[in-house]
Design an enzyme around this catalytic site. Structure first.
Site, PDB file in Angstrom:
ATOM      1  N   SER A 180      31.920 -64.094 -18.829  1.00  0.00           N
ATOM      2  CA  SER A 180      30.775 -64.039 -18.396  1.00  0.00           C
ATOM      3  C   SER A 180      30.629 -65.033 -17.422  1.00  0.00           C
ATOM      4  O   SER A 180      30.634 -65.947 -16.667  1.00  0.00           O
ATOM      5  CB  SER A 180      29.862 -64.009 -20.175  1.00  0.00           C
ATOM      6  OG  SER A 180      28.891 -63.642 -19.778  1.00  0.00           O
TER       7      SER A 180
ATOM      8  N   ASP B   2      31.445 -52.610 -19.413  1.00  0.00           N
ATOM      9  CA  ASP B   2      30.751 -54.345 -18.999  1.00  0.00           C
ATOM     10  C   ASP B   2      30.052 -53.980 -18.575  1.00  0.00           C
ATOM     11  O   ASP B   2      28.889 -53.714 -16.847  1.00  0.00           O
ATOM     12  CB  ASP B   2      32.332 -54.965 -18.578  1.00  0.00           C
ATOM     13  CG  ASP B   2      32.549 -56.441 -18.655  1.00  0.00           C
ATOM     14  OD1 ASP B   2      31.410 -57.045 -19.177  1.00  0.00           O
ATOM     15  OD2 ASP B   2      34.090 -56.528 -18.645  1.00  0.00           O
TER      16      ASP B   2
ATOM     17  N   HIS C 256      31.815 -56.193 -22.900  1.00  0.00           N
ATOM     18  CA  HIS C 256      32.603 -57.353 -21.735  1.00  0.00           C
ATOM     19  C   HIS C 256      33.265 -58.452 -22.491  1.00  0.00           C
ATOM     20  O   HIS C 256      33.329 -59.561 -22.329  1.00  0.00           O
ATOM     21  CB  HIS C 256      30.476 -57.993 -22.173  1.00  0.00           C
ATOM     22  CG  HIS C 256      30.292 -59.610 -21.135  1.00  0.00           C
ATOM     23  ND1 HIS C 256      30.516 -58.912 -20.156  1.00  0.00           N
ATOM     24  CD2 HIS C 256      29.489 -60.218 -22.218  1.00  0.00           C
ATOM     25  CE1 HIS C 256      30.107 -60.416 -19.907  1.00  0.00           C
ATOM     26  NE2 HIS C 256      29.202 -60.584 -20.555  1.00  0.00           N
TER      27      HIS C 256
END
Length: 293
Positions: A104, A244, A271
């Site tokens: 991320s 995601d 995610h």
């Protein structure tokens, strides 16, 4: 299992780090760079068993969160602070030859590091559910919000007008969005590292990113390396889930521009594919590392 913990002095504060296992000959350490900004290393402890491959796993809490929490320092919460921290950690631990995995926001950090600093000794990178552009991320989140009910969309829109992000109705809608595209809410059934209390990184997140995933208003709002991805000449593995926050379009945007890229899309993940499809993720990642040591 050999586990070592310590602190590195950084900007008058301290950065917590944790290493697991040792590297056998020919194996290079894997540095895990968490998301947020303002999350913590905790969820990476779910990858402790990767040490069985015969390599050291390194994780740390970026300054401003977890065991590296710092309060009332909004001047620190910009990309350069965290990129320089990664450089300092590599020097502190003498990690001359490494693989980097950024999840991320951590992937954004790695992208900026590779493009701006062109570091030596990075054998490969793993872009785990990440993004090359805050604007593209916002565009995709706004698209997915349209699949929520009209009432839920109205609550988000009203909250953005009023700024009342502590409104229970908004919090419930946002929690639903995150459960759909990020991860389940923490419960008694969650793995222990996820349940463990950690120092808040809320100030870092709000200052650098914004009030939620779909409203980048902070110091990272202009983050955009789309046109510079071609400068990254090392091998890159992209991993993401079909549900995601880091959508297939975001990953397609990256893989099309990276000179040496491979993309693995996880059909049953959000995610954190390393949590939602742990065994497949482990197999793919360890195979990748061994191919690029």
């Amino acid at each position: 299992m050999k586990v070592s913990e310590g602190y590195m002095p950084y900007l008058g504060n301290k950065t917590y780090y944790r290493t697991v296992g040792e590297c056998q000959e020919g194996k290079k350490p894997l540095i895990l760079i968490h998301g947020g900004p303002g999350s913590a290393h905790n969820y990476f402890e779910l990858l402790d068993d990767y040490r069985e491959d015969g390599r050291m796993i390194v994780m740390y809490d970026q300054i401003g969160c977890g065991n590296s929490a710092v309060a009332n320092r909004p001047d620190l919460w910009h990309a350069r602070t965290w990129v320089d921290e990664l450089i300092a950690l590599r020097n502190h631990l003498e990690l001359d030859e490494v693989h980097l995995l950024g999840q991320s926001w951590g992937g954004m950090l790695v992208i900026a590091y590779l493009c701006d600093d062109q570091p030596k000794g990075v054998s490969s990178a793993i872009f785990s559910s990440t993004l090359p552009s805050a604007l593209l991320w916002k565009q995709e989140q706004r698209r997915m919000i349209k699949f929520m009910t009209e009432q839920e969309q109205a609550i988000i829109q009203e909250t953005e007008v009023t700024g009342a992000y502590d409104n229970p109705a908004y919090l419930a809608v946002n929690a639903k969005y995150m459960a759909l595209h990020a991860a389940d809410a923490i419960s008694d059934e969650s793995p222990e590292p996820l349940r463990r209390p950690k120092g808040s990184g809320a100030e870092a997140y709000l200052t650098a990113w914004g009030p939620n995933e779909y409203s980048p208003t902070g110091t990272l709002k202009d983050f955009n390396y789309v046109d510079r991805l071609s400068q990254i000449e090392i091998p890159v593995l992209l991993t993401s889930g079909t549900d995601d926050l880091s959508t297939p379009l975001i990953n397609k945007t990256m893989v099309d521009r990276l000179p040496k890229a491979r993309w693995e899309l996880f059909a049953h993940s959000r995610h954190m594919p390393f949590l939602d499809e742990k065994e497949r993720y482990k197999r793919i990642l360890l195979d990748w590392l061994n191919q690029h040591d």
